[in-house]
Design a protein around this motif. Structure first.
Motif: not given
Lengths: 517, 511
Positions: A420, A425, A502-503, A510, B69-73, B138, B141-142, B196
């Protein structure tokens, strides 16, 4: 006689392709008319400028969703995203190709016609400036890739395949040192590539035959017709399956998926390292772009039939890549097998038939391209008197000799291993999650298991660099010129940024993840 | 002050410190050490303030912060701590400054950059805090994976004999567990409605089969991390090869991520599967207690011996968790803290001995107490704490685990009790062979062996000894924090027991 109807062409939408191809032609003219000593800067600027101009046009076209040139080309979200990725990665590759301060005269041979290993050859290896034909060749390849990901029928796709493959075969043969290895690599790549193209073409013919079965509709190889035929045709499906399989062979060859991967380690090892990086990054994007379009647009109706087969190919690819990477002793071959395994992970994404799967695969392609180019940029720097020192044992103790580059390479290896906070990752997550969502748990489990195996060779390199003492023969790390530094920094920063935030790129992927049919 | 973003600041602060330390000039190693030590003290101070701000009767998860952080997920930077996490965060904050102090000269013998060693320690602290503070699967895990990287380099670059092998083995074992967990994390994300958030995921209903697979994915990672038998073989190698300070953190804190993960993720997220697998987990725990203790008895390497004792102790913690009673659970969490203190102390003292002798082999010692009486005394104390002598903190936790287990599962409790006897055997025998008896003549010739504890080393061991004694007699401040969190966890699993108040039990046990 029927009247000849000219197809309408949206020149703006095709501008990136046109720019790259005209730049390539212009490059040929430069070879003819510009004095030899000026050619290098002129060609390099021409190449970089045209790539930038094409990239600007891609961004300018970002909202296009259309089919043009008589149905031959589709300019839609995936096309534009992948074209953008190819162009950015191609710009980085051009920076590596243009580097001349790491090795006198650059990484390419001055006169390819000189017999390899002769006295004359040794003299030119010492100092003559490399051939500048590589720039138009690379431009042609880039142009071909841009068409390849946009192709909306199988014939256009075939022509694009040839347009970008032929220059690549040549480029592979142009290494300055170890020329026999380089020529052998090019020969292998050419012969196997020619076979793959033949398979592809045969597949096109069979699919054409299959589409002739729909009542009231002319046969054709454009994706809309194929899609209609797959869903409606009452004809026997033998032609379809055979055609699909042959097409897949052609595309999987370019994508370096097992069992069509055998060329990869030899070609990656023999080709000049900047070209290896170019192939690992850009060819992969182009090949998977085409795979995505063919299987998501043309054959989506037959998903039930091809998913198990492609799934098996994916598992085999991951296994072969991971297991054989363990035994490698040459850094370029190791990266080649790693690239094969990564093709397997990408196939997992291809087999997730959803918007998320498509977006994840495109994200992975871009993220992987940056990392792999940075990796090969480091490989160009680790050298001794005979050129690059690619044998792994030579890398022992590199961390002591030059901690900065060893740290960078370690970071890239951690990204490949999927730790990560690296793009590696995020990319794995981006393809595994949609696959699991699509009930392809077996692919995810295979991906996870092979990732464990694959971690070992990466870790071995890390151990070599940091935990072993430097030996007598530990090579020095050349001070990179501005061009290599730029490419390296872009690659490393992208790996880091895409791993931490990564957003934005995911958003872009997307937003682009919808094909027009 | 209660709105202060404690957890995110605590996570980021050591990282900033690490960057500062890493860029300090290599030629001035002392400056790097002082900055690193000062920085870790700042972190400790902030943690103490956080401890005081924690309300024991309040919500289960406190100090919650959440950032996009990562809105897509739907992955977010969500931090929150329950009592269990709070105790572990405190342990980290206490141990790291002591480890830095104890490692003052460790890096110099390695011919590698001294500032980098201390920077790595701070990076490790940052990732460890992150692991315990994360309330987003998430994010957890990171941190879980990133944590490997600094530890890998600490072992691999600064370790002793066989460090390369140990570092790679450590990394690969952990990565294997981590990747299984990754598959389970993705699975959880898919069945949990693509979020998450830990709190949201606890509400999700998962079908029995899926739940068991997901449990296994998480459990395997945690069992390797902890480590439980039979996934333990990396720890003696890593613990034996790591520099003493890093080993103290490895065994004292990093391995607790495994048991913490089981408590925070396996039990609340997969309650049915946890119950279904509990007999197996109990069996692994009991086997670990006996098997590791037997192996510890046979060790001739001090650091490996301490590593094996830890595996036995993790068996106790595992038994305490899967007994599913509040007593045993509280005992297990208390054990996580006490084991961190006692084994941390043991590792650091052993490190001091080994640094003086230049060898970790027990046979190279003998009668060391005649040369370094104070050091030998501290080793004896650490050994006694490790075998859970009444009056030291580990006794309270071990006792709680055993009575908590006895009420529900007599055979397991009885077999586990045998582990106490074996613990006495390996500790006392080790102490006897190293510090007691006739003086090994070869030992007397080693010049550093004539120097007893210096001021720096006294400062290292004093707080740990004080804490071990204090918590041995008065564990209430800690049990008050742990108890609500453990009870909530047991309620997640659907087990409530009519046990008396744990504080009361502890006092009775001492009377």
């Amino acid at each position: 006689m029927t009247e000849l109807k000219l197809p309408s062409i949206d020149y703006a939408a095709l501008a990136p392709i046109l720019i790259m191809l005209s730049a390539a032609l212009l490059g040929v003219l430069v070879e003819a008319f510009v004095p030899r000593r000026h050619r290098h800067p002129v060609q390099l600027s021409l190449g970089l400028l045209s790539v930038l101009a094409a990239l600007v046009m891609v961004i300018f076209n970002a909202d296009d969703r259309l089919i043009t040139a008589g149905g031959a080309l589709a300019v839609d979200g995936p096309t534009l995203f992948l074209q953008g990725a190819i162009l950015v990665l191609a710009a980085m590759s051009l920076l590596l190709i243009g580097e001349r301060s790491v090795e006198r005269g650059g990484a390419f041979v001055a006169h390819a016609a000189v017999t390899a290993e002769s006295v004359e050859d040794r003299r030119q290896a010492e100092g003559s400036n490399g051939a500048t034909e590589v720039y138009p060749l690379a431009s042609f390849a880039i142009g071909g890739m841009l068409i390849f990901v946009a192709a909306n029928d199988l014939l256009t796709m075939f022509i694009a395949l040839e347009v970008f493959s032929l220059p690549l075969y040549l480029l592979c043969a142009l290494a300055r040192r170890r020329r026999l290895l380089s020529q052998e690599a090019a020969m292998k790549y050419f012969l196997l590539g020619a076979y793959a193209s033949a398979f592809f073409l045969f597949g096109v013919a069979l699919v054409y035959g299959f589409t002739s079965g729909i009542p009231g509709r002319p046969a054709g190889v454009d994706f809309a017709t194929i899609h209609a035929a797959v869903t409606e045709s009452p004809a026997s499906q033998v032609l379809l399956f055979a055609g699909m399989a042959l097409l897949a062979i052609g595309l999987l060859f370019k994508a370096a998926a097992a069992p069509f991967h055998v060329w990869t380690p030899d070609v990656y090892q023999g080709a000049p390292t900047p070209i290896t990086g170019f192939m690992a990054a850009c060819t992969k994007v182009a090949a998977f772009g085409a795979l995505l379009r063919v299987f998501h647009v043309a054959f989506s109706g037959a998903a039930w039939d091809f998913t198990p087969v492609l799934g098996a190919v994916a598992v085999l690819t991951m296994l072969v890549g991971a297991v054989l990477a363990v035994t490698q002793t040459d850094i370029k071959r190791l990266l080649a097998y790693s690239s094969i395994a990564n093709a397997g992970y990408l196939l997992v994404g291809v087999l997730a038939p959803s918007k998320d799967g498509l977006a994840g695969t495109m994200f992975y392609l871009a993220a992987y391209g940056f990392s792999v180019l940075a990796a090969f940029a480091v490989v160009t720097l680790v050298r001794d008197a005979d050129g690059e020192a690619t044998h792994l044992s030579r890398w022992a103790g590199l961390g002591k000799r030059s901690p900065f580059f060893a740290a960078i390479f370690t970071f890239i290896l951690l990204a490949f291993a999927g730790i990560p906070l690296t793009s590696g990752f995020m990319g794995k997550f981006a393809v595994f999650a949609p696959a699991l969502d699509a009930d392809q748990a077996w692919l995810v489990v295979a991906g996870v298991l092979t990732s464990m195996v694959l971690a070992f060779p990466y870790l071995r390199v890390v151990v070599m660099m940091w935990l072993s003492e430097p030996g007598e023969s530990t090579p020095t790390v050349a001070v990179p010129g501005g061009l290599t530094s730029a490419a390296l920094m872009i690659g490393v920063l992208a790996t880091l940024v895409l791993g931490v935030v990564p957003g934005p790129l995911l958003d872009l992927a997307n937003g682009a993840a919808e094909f027009v049919r | 002050m209660s709105n202060f973003p404690f957890l995110s600041v605590l996570t980021v602060a050591p990282l900033v410190g690490a960057l500062v330390v890493a860029v300090l000039p290599r030629r001035r190693p002392d400056l790097a050490k002082q900055v690193a030590f000062g920085w870790s003290l700042l972190v400790l101070a902030l943690s103490v303030v956080m401890w005081l701000e924690f309300s024991t009767g309040g919500e289960r998860l406190q100090f919650r912060e959440s950032y996009t952080w990562i809105p897509q997920w739907d992955a977010r930077f969500t931090f929150a701590a329950d009592g269990i996490a709070l105790v572990m965060l405190m342990l980290i904050a206490v141990l790291v400054p002591l480890v830095i102090l104890a490692s003052w000269h460790d890096a110099e013998s390695s011919k590698r950059s001294v500032p980098v060693y201390f920077a790595l320690l701070l990076v490790l602290e940052s990732t460890m805090i992150g692991v315990f503070a994360a309330a987003d699967v998430f994010l957890f895990y990171v941190f879980f994976e990133v944590m490997l990287v600094p530890m890998y380099f600490l072992i691999g670059s600064y370790g002793g004999h066989q460090r390369q092998y140990a570092a790679v083995k450590f990394f690969l074992y952990s990565l294997v567990g981590g990747l299984f967990m990754l598959a389970a994390v993705i699975g959880l994300w898919v069945v949990g409605g693509k979020t998450f958030d830990w709190q949201a995921l606890t509400q999700v209903d998962i079908s029995t089969g899926t739940e068991r697979w997901l449990f296994l994915g998480f459990f395997l990672a945690f069992a390797i991390k902890a480590p439980f038998f039979p996934f333990h073989t990396w720890l003696p190698d890593a613990g034996g090869a790591a520099p003493a300070g890093a080993a103290a953190l490895l065994v004292g804190v990093l391995d607790k991520v495994g048991t913490f993960g089981i408590l925070r993720y396996c039990l609340p997220l997969f309650p049915e599967a946890s119950k279904w697998f509990a007999p197996w987990a109990l069996a692994l725990g009991v086997i670990g207690i006996i098997y590791a203790a037997l192996l510890a008895v046979g060790q001739n390497d001090l650091k490996r011996l301490v590593s094996y004792t830890s595996i036995a102790h993790f068996g106790f913690i595992g038994v305490g968790i899967f007994a599913f009673t509040t007593q045993a659970g509280t005992g297990a969490v208390l054990y996580m803290l006490n084991h961190g203190l006692a084994t941390g102390l043991l590792f650091l003292v052993v490190g001091m001995l080994v640094a003086r002798r230049g060898s970790a082999l027990i046979s190279d010692f003998g009668g060391a107490g005649k040369l370094v009486p104070l050091l030998a005394g501290v080793l004896f104390f650490a050994g006694l704490a490790s075998l859970a002598l009444p009056g030291t903190a580990p006794f309270v936790s071990e006792f709680l685990v055993l009575i908590g287990t006895f009420t529900v599962n007599k055979p397991v409790a009885v077999i586990a009790t045998l582990g106490i006897i074996l613990a006495a055997a390996y500790v006392l025998w080790m102490v006897q062979r190293t510090t007691q008896g006739t003086l090994n003549p070869a030992l007397a010739e080693v010049e550093p062996m004539r120097r007893d504890l210096n001021l720096r080393e006294k400062v290292v061991v004093a707080p740990l000894i004080a804490l071990i004694v204090l918590l041995g007699f008065y564990p209430k401040p800690v049990t008050d924090v742990i108890n609500p969190a453990v009870r909530a966890t047991m309620e997640d699993v659907g087990r409530t027991d009519p046990a008396p108040e744990v504080g009361g039990v502890v006092q009775e046990a001492h009377r």
